[in-house]
Design a protein around this motif. Structure first.
Motif, mmCIF file in Angstrom:
data_model
loop_
_atom_site.group_PDB
_atom_site.id
_atom_site.type_symbol
_atom_site.label_atom_id
_atom_site.label_comp_id
_atom_site.label_asym_id
_atom_site.label_seq_id
_atom_site.Cartn_x
_atom_site.Cartn_y
_atom_site.Cartn_z
ATOM 1 N N ASN A 331 0.868 -1.175 0.000
ATOM 2 C CA ASN A 331 0.000 0.000 0.000
ATOM 3 C C ASN A 331 0.907 1.228 0.000
ATOM 4 O OD1 ASN A 331 -1.787 2.027 0.480
ATOM 5 N ND2 ASN A 331 -2.584 1.211 2.404
ATOM 6 N N CYS A 332 1.174 1.756 -1.160
ATOM 7 C CA CYS A 332 2.213 2.784 -1.260
ATOM 8 C C CYS A 332 1.855 3.797 -2.338
ATOM 9 C CB CYS A 332 3.539 2.083 -1.604
ATOM 10 S SG CYS A 332 4.835 3.155 -2.183
ATOM 11 N N THR A 333 1.975 5.062 -1.988
ATOM 12 C CA THR A 333 1.812 6.116 -2.982
ATOM 13 C C THR A 333 3.196 6.652 -3.300
ATOM 14 O OG1 THR A 333 -0.222 6.691 -1.840
ATOM 15 C CG2 THR A 333 0.621 8.304 -3.432
ATOM 16 N N LYS A 334 3.580 6.592 -4.552
ATOM 17 C CA LYS A 334 4.911 7.100 -4.896
ATOM 18 C C LYS A 334 4.851 8.606 -5.099
ATOM 19 C CE LYS A 334 7.085 3.037 -6.816
ATOM 20 N NZ LYS A 334 7.685 2.385 -7.968
#
Ligand SMILES: Cc1ncc(COP(=O)(O)O)c(C=O)c1O
Length: 339
Positions: A331-334
């Motif tokens: 679960n990652c927003t770059k």
């Protein structure tokens, strides 16, 4: 005292006693009155696990016998192989591993750790049949003997009568932590030594305990046969009188598809345990055991009103060989900084 367990030599390898921790949020999720986790994932030897307890017995024999090289075998992600390699280096002994299973490109997980230990590996490509691995170990031992070395073969999984004494002793440790009340103890079953030791150990130290095994590779019939053989061998070593026919061996083979493969339920159980208790399970062994615990409780085969102890037998390095299956949940927003 009706056994001579304390007379069998050991060599210190594991960090014992391992903690017994309560897992209240996971207990709520599963609908159990009380759930404890026996943290045998914290035994040490480069990532922890059940095998450290068995190796304390094996290595006493190895060192006493003046052996200078150990050979053992297992699947590509064998925790037993990695812990044997670590123990060998800790005691200044050379180590050779016969591994098998699906071919690989780069070493990951336990296999990567075996690289760190400088273990020489012979790999049976696409084949992890126990008798093939054993044959290969015997061939290698002959070669080494021919060169003047003194090899010692630790059978697959370290599951011998001697190694299983590690789990007889573990039940003594558990009795000191938990007491002797009614309890349901659940654990994974592969080569059957841990399960056999736990059954014999509870008979001696926690007679009201019910021991439940969850298979990761074998069918129930095979487990019952092999477990009884090991119990009998262990009991003989410690001069404990037991009628193996009197022992009830309770195990389930519904929670794996093929040895070494992740299952959907096992994967969910890994996330539940990590999210609710901060404890890591693995896809090949302990995740499946937790999935089994959840299902057997749902079906009322496990009694929710009697405390459960989940034996966390380790396996954490395996996670690092399942990055494509587990990592896709990231679960990652770059964010690309423009400062
Ligand atoms: C993490 C883990 N759990 C459980 C087991 C099963 O133990 P046994 O082979 O003694 O049945 C193993 C065996 O390799 C293991 O590595």
């Amino acid at each position: 005292m009706d056994h001579s367990l304390n007379k069998i030599p050991t060599i210190k390898l594991a960090n014992l006693p391992t903690p017994l921790e309560e897992a209240p949020r996971l207990a709520d999720k599963i609908d159990l009155s009380k759930l404890f986790i026996k943290r045998d994932d914290l035994t040490g030897l480069a990532g922890g696990g059940n095998k450290a307890r068995k190796l304390e017995y094996d290595f006493a024999e190895i060192i006493d016998g003046g052996h200078d090289v150990i050979i053992t075998a297992g699947g590509i992600q064998s925790n037993h192989a990695r812990m044997t390699a670590s123990a060998a280096r800790k005691l200044g002994v050379d180590v050779k591993l016969v591994l098998g299973g699906p071919d690989f490109e780069i070493p990951k997980g336990n296999l990567l750790l075996n690289v760190m230990f400088g273990a020489e590996v012979r790999y049976l490509v696409d084949d992890d049949a126990n008798d093939h691995l054993t044959l290969e170990m015997e061939k290698w031992a002959d070669e080494l003997s021919g060169k003047g070395q003194k090899p010692f073969i630790i059978p697959i999984g370290g599951s011998t009568g001697l190694g299983a004494l590690g789990y007889v002793m573990a039940m003594n440790e558990l009795a000191e932590q938990f007491g002797k009340d009614k309890v349901q103890i659940i654990m994974g079953v592969g080569s059957c030594g841990t399960f056999a030791g736990a059954i014999l150990g509870t008979k001696i130290f926690m007679p009201k305990a019910r021991v439940i095994g969850i298979s990761v590779s074998r069918k129930v019939k095979d487990i019952k046969k092999r477990t009884a053989e090991i119990i009998y061998e262990s009991a003989k070593l410690i001069e404990y009188k037991i009628n193996v026919d009197d022992l009830s061996i309770e195990c389930y083979d519904d929670y794996f598809t093929e040895y070494g493969m992740i299952t959907e339920e096992g994967e969910k159980a890994i996330y539940d345990c990590a999210n609710l208790e901060g404890i890591l399970l693995d896809p090949i062994y302990t995740g499946k055991v937790m999935a089994g615990l959840m299902d057997l409780t749902r079906k009322s085969i496990i009694d929710k009103n009697i405390p459960v102890i989940f034996i966390h037998t380790g396996g954490m390095p395996i996670i690092f060989s399942f990055e494509s299956e587990l990592g896709n949940k990231l679960n990652c927003t770059k964010i690309y900084p423009k400062f």
